[in-house]
Design an enzyme around this catalytic site. Structure first.
Site, PDB file in Angstrom:
ATOM      1  N   SER A 107      -1.743  -1.282  -1.868  1.00  0.00           N
ATOM      2  CA  SER A 107      -2.473  -2.505  -1.550  1.00  0.00           C
ATOM      3  C   SER A 107      -2.874  -2.562  -0.081  1.00  0.00           C
ATOM      4  O   SER A 107      -2.341  -1.848   0.769  1.00  0.00           O
ATOM      5  CB  SER A 107      -1.600  -3.723  -1.877  1.00  0.00           C
ATOM      6  OG  SER A 107      -0.515  -3.814  -0.966  1.00  0.00           O
ATOM      7  N   CYS A 144      -7.950   2.052  -8.456  1.00  0.00           N
ATOM      8  CA  CYS A 144      -8.575   1.788  -7.167  1.00  0.00           C
ATOM      9  C   CYS A 144     -10.050   2.152  -7.177  1.00  0.00           C
ATOM     10  O   CYS A 144     -10.804   1.753  -6.289  1.00  0.00           O
ATOM     11  CB  CYS A 144      -7.854   2.543  -6.050  1.00  0.00           C
ATOM     12  SG  CYS A 144      -7.887   4.328  -6.243  1.00  0.00           S
ATOM     13  N   PHE A 154       2.023   1.956  -8.372  1.00  0.00           N
ATOM     14  CA  PHE A 154       2.372   1.871  -9.786  1.00  0.00           C
ATOM     15  C   PHE A 154       1.255   2.327 -10.702  1.00  0.00           C
ATOM     16  O   PHE A 154       1.508   2.689 -11.852  1.00  0.00           O
ATOM     17  CB  PHE A 154       2.757   0.428 -10.143  1.00  0.00           C
ATOM     18  CG  PHE A 154       1.584  -0.515 -10.216  1.00  0.00           C
ATOM     19  CD1 PHE A 154       0.805  -0.616 -11.366  1.00  0.00           C
ATOM     20  CD2 PHE A 154       1.240  -1.307  -9.128  1.00  0.00           C
ATOM     21  CE1 PHE A 154      -0.287  -1.478 -11.418  1.00  0.00           C
ATOM     22  CE2 PHE A 154       0.159  -2.168  -9.179  1.00  0.00           C
ATOM     23  CZ  PHE A 154      -0.607  -2.255 -10.333  1.00  0.00           C
ATOM     24  N   GLU A 161       8.729   1.592  -7.439  1.00  0.00           N
ATOM     25  CA  GLU A 161       9.941   1.103  -8.085  1.00  0.00           C
ATOM     26  C   GLU A 161       9.654   0.503  -9.455  1.00  0.00           C
ATOM     27  O   GLU A 161      10.577   0.208 -10.221  1.00  0.00           O
ATOM     28  CB  GLU A 161      10.631   0.066  -7.197  1.00  0.00           C
ATOM     29  CG  GLU A 161       9.865  -1.222  -6.958  1.00  0.00           C
ATOM     30  CD  GLU A 161       8.854  -1.117  -5.824  1.00  0.00           C
ATOM     31  OE1 GLU A 161       8.363  -2.180  -5.373  1.00  0.00           O
ATOM     32  OE2 GLU A 161       8.543   0.015  -5.382  1.00  0.00           O
ATOM     33  N   ARG A 162       8.366   0.337  -9.801  1.00  0.00           N
ATOM     34  CA  ARG A 162       8.007  -0.247 -11.090  1.00  0.00           C
ATOM     35  C   ARG A 162       7.956   0.782 -12.211  1.00  0.00           C
ATOM     36  O   ARG A 162       8.069   0.423 -13.386  1.00  0.00           O
ATOM     37  CB  ARG A 162       6.662  -0.958 -10.988  1.00  0.00           C
ATOM     38  CG  ARG A 162       6.685  -2.171 -10.072  1.00  0.00           C
ATOM     39  CD  ARG A 162       5.315  -2.795  -9.960  1.00  0.00           C
ATOM     40  NE  ARG A 162       5.330  -4.009  -9.168  1.00  0.00           N
ATOM     41  CZ  ARG A 162       4.260  -4.747  -8.910  1.00  0.00           C
ATOM     42  NH1 ARG A 162       3.092  -4.372  -9.386  1.00  0.00           N
ATOM     43  NH2 ARG A 162       4.349  -5.835  -8.178  1.00  0.00           N
ATOM     44  N   GLU A 202      -9.922  -8.207  -4.656  1.00  0.00           N
ATOM     45  CA  GLU A 202      -9.766  -7.118  -5.629  1.00  0.00           C
ATOM     46  C   GLU A 202      -8.909  -7.663  -6.768  1.00  0.00           C
ATOM     47  O   GLU A 202      -7.706  -7.888  -6.594  1.00  0.00           O
ATOM     48  CB  GLU A 202      -9.113  -5.899  -4.987  1.00  0.00           C
ATOM     49  CG  GLU A 202      -8.965  -4.733  -5.952  1.00  0.00           C
ATOM     50  CD  GLU A 202      -8.281  -3.521  -5.326  1.00  0.00           C
ATOM     51  OE1 GLU A 202      -8.507  -2.403  -5.822  1.00  0.00           O
ATOM     52  OE2 GLU A 202      -7.518  -3.698  -4.348  1.00  0.00           O
ATOM     53  N   LYS A 261       8.973   8.570  -2.204  1.00  0.00           N
ATOM     54  CA  LYS A 261       9.423   7.271  -2.704  1.00  0.00           C
ATOM     55  C   LYS A 261       8.420   6.803  -3.754  1.00  0.00           C
ATOM     56  O   LYS A 261       7.362   6.257  -3.433  1.00  0.00           O
ATOM     57  CB  LYS A 261       9.536   6.231  -1.592  1.00  0.00           C
ATOM     58  CG  LYS A 261      10.346   4.997  -2.059  1.00  0.00           C
ATOM     59  CD  LYS A 261       9.930   3.716  -1.398  1.00  0.00           C
ATOM     60  CE  LYS A 261       8.776   3.032  -2.066  1.00  0.00           C
ATOM     61  NZ  LYS A 261       9.067   2.494  -3.420  1.00  0.00           N
TER      62      LYS A 261
END
Length: 554
Positions: A281, A336, A204, A231-232, A437, A228
């Site tokens: 993640s 990140c 995201f 989805e957010r 994190e 893909k």
């Protein structure tokens, strides 16, 4: 929809950007909500309305060259993180739809593989031109669904665009090797060729950059791609897909599915998928790498990070403090490569009050506001987790110099996922706020006496994504860059993300796989090598006189 229309005409056409020339065209969103009209800035309301007009009530799939409404009965709501209003719904694609997408990629692969690399290069030239032309439009979609400020979103697109630009150099990168005369009358040469169907699973936090780390490199090397998006916030990926089609990418070469874990599991288990690229993640990345490789797939998985910045007393103070504030709190810390941990060496600890002043001056608010420095986190759950980790620091004995848990925001944003810049002092390596994190606008500060102590701290941390040092000493910088156990290293550079002629080289707990993203390693990830050894004996070559009689078969 044509990209060579005028700006005004184009804005009207892009309001239907996802509509396929079928009965499955998406319904358009309604008027801007009352909450949007209460925004501090009328300009912000106008920008949000423009972005919302390009996003339908539901987000389509992209199957075999068409935007298609899913037949699913399971939908995921997408919220504007600044207000938590619903901006669209994303389908959890049915198994039949996912199989159709994979089959479309597989069917398109043979012809795409045989398409000349010069033709694929020309398509990438057009693709990067369109990305450049529509950079601002993509940025608005990112701000609507991800929350980061519009300038930061433009940077998101730019860093992805740079990979698309670099992919245009593939004819040179793609060259093989040859050695003549390895033995008498024997030559050996090798060349690279594509894998087949590749898949991309994106996070995201960079809705444009990360898909653009994957799609151009996979396609220009002759692969097809099953994407893909998160989805957010899928709108940026869908717009990019539309531009790829406009650039000339043939039907079936790029397909897009949506969903959560079921769609990921489908990709991991689908036999025709040969390689998977993932950014996200730790938990998801470890799972994807283990299951994907178990199924015989090539996987590159960029995961979590705890990036440290060492501040030496001899560093340029103004540059260092400005860099720290931007790298720790920009994008609300949802990078990140965010510089989330600072190690102050010796007298550099005396700079904390000035760093505190810079952090206090940052404006927290909606990403469409012109004066916003720090936008919202992606979800209420992310904001709550961030607040919990700040509280844990207080409970474990650290000192919270600046607390952003109850930050004030302008009217209209009260329901947003906001956490303000937070600075925590006296942090020890056993504390939860150091070990986790945080992925929020939180800077944890450690204090040591020597460079050796600072290096030992970084190298004891399980992550190895990035690290930076701020110093005016070449000897100190050289010792750091050789001694630090991190893959992306900055010297007076707070966020050392390599440009695409290099590769993104995170290490240790931050990466699983063999070849890294983009650059030469990215090309190697998406290709395999074939080596040919040939023998043509010199004595078989003859200088016979041309025959003029009727040839006969023997």
């Amino acid at each position: 929809w044509h990209t060579n229309t005028s700006h005004v005409s184009h804005q009207k056409k892009t309001a239907n950007m996802f509509a396929a020339a079928t009965k499955a065209a998406m319904p358009q969103a309604g008027a801007v909500s009352s909450a949007a009209r209460r925004f501090v800035s009328t300009q912000a309301a106008s920008l949000q309305a423009e972005a919302q007009a390009m996003v339908g009530k539901t987000t389509p799939l992209f199957l075999d060259g068409k935007f298609v409404e899913s037949s699913t009965d399971q939908w995921i709501e997408v919220h504007n993180p600044a207000t938590n209003e619903i901006v669209t719904k994303v389908p959890c694609a049915t198994r039949d739809e996912m199989k159709a997408a994979a089959a479309s990629c597989a069917a398109a692969f043979p012809a795409w593989r045989e398409t000349s690399i010069m033709t694929r290069q020309r398509i990438m030239f057009e693709f990067q031109r369109l990305l450049k032309e529509h950079q601002t439009t993509i940025a608005k979609l990112i701000t609507l669904q991800q929350g980061k400020t519009v300038p930061d979103a433009q940077g998101d697109v730019l860093r992805g665009l740079q990979v698309a630009e670099h992919s245009c150099s593939m004819p040179s990168l793609f060259q093989g090797e040859t050695l003549s005369g390895v033995a008498k009358d024997m030559d050996t040469y090798s060349y690279r060729y594509p894998l087949g169907v590749c898949a991309g699973i994106t996070p995201f936090n960079f809705p444009a950059m990360i898909p653009l780390w994957m799609v151009p490199m996979a396609l220009v090397t002759g692969n097809t791609m099953l994407l893909k998006p998160s989805e957010r916030n899928p709108a940026a990926s869908m717009f990019i897909t539309r531009l790829a089609q406009e650039a000339g990418v043939p039907d079936g070469v790029l397909n897009v599915i949506h969903g959560a874990r079921d769609s990921v599991d489908f990709i991991l288990d689908e036999p025709c998928v040969k390689a998977i690229s993932f950014v996200g993640s730790d938990q998801a990345g470890t799972y994807i790498h283990q299951r994907g490789t178990h199924n015989g797939k090539r996987v590159q998985s960029n995961m979590g990070a705890k990036n440290h910045g060492i501040i030496m007393p001899d560093a340029n103070k103004e540059h260092t403090l400005n860099s720290l504030a931007g790298a720790a709190f920009g994008a609300a810390g949802q990078r990140c490569m965010a510089l989330s941990t600072v190690v102050l060496v010796g007298e550099a600890r005396e700079w904390l009050p000035e760093l505190l002043a810079r952090a206090r001056a940052l404006k927290v608010g909606g990403g469409f506001e012109a004066d916003t420095d720090v936008g919202p986190l992606i979800s209420p759950a992310a904001a709550e987790r961030c607040r919990r980790l700040i509280a844990s620091a207080d409970a474990e004995g650290a000192e919270i110099l600046l607390d952003g848990r109850d930050v004030n925001v302008a009217p209209g944003y009260e329901r947003g996922n906001f956490v303000g810049p937070t600075i925590i002092r006296g942090v020890k390596t056993h504390m939860e706020c150091y070990r986790e994190e945080i992925f929020g606008p939180v800077l944890v500060c450690l204090e040591v006496d020597t460079l050796d102590e600072a290096l030992a701290t970084i190298n004891s941390n399980p992550y190895g994504n990035g690290a930076a040092i701020f110093t005016n000493s070449g000897a100190t910088a050289r010792k750091f860059q050789h001694g630090v156990d991190a893959g992306n290293v900055g010297v007076n550079v707070p966020i050392p993300v390599p440009l695409p002629m290099f590769s993104f080289t995170g290490t240790r707990g931050s990466f699983r796989g063999e070849n890294h993203f983009y650059g030469k390693m990215g090309m190697q990830f998406y290709t395999q090598t074939k080596t040919i050894t040939s023998l043509w004996r010199a004595e078989d070559a003859t200088d016979q006189k041309s025959a003029t009689v009727m040839p006969t078969m023997h």
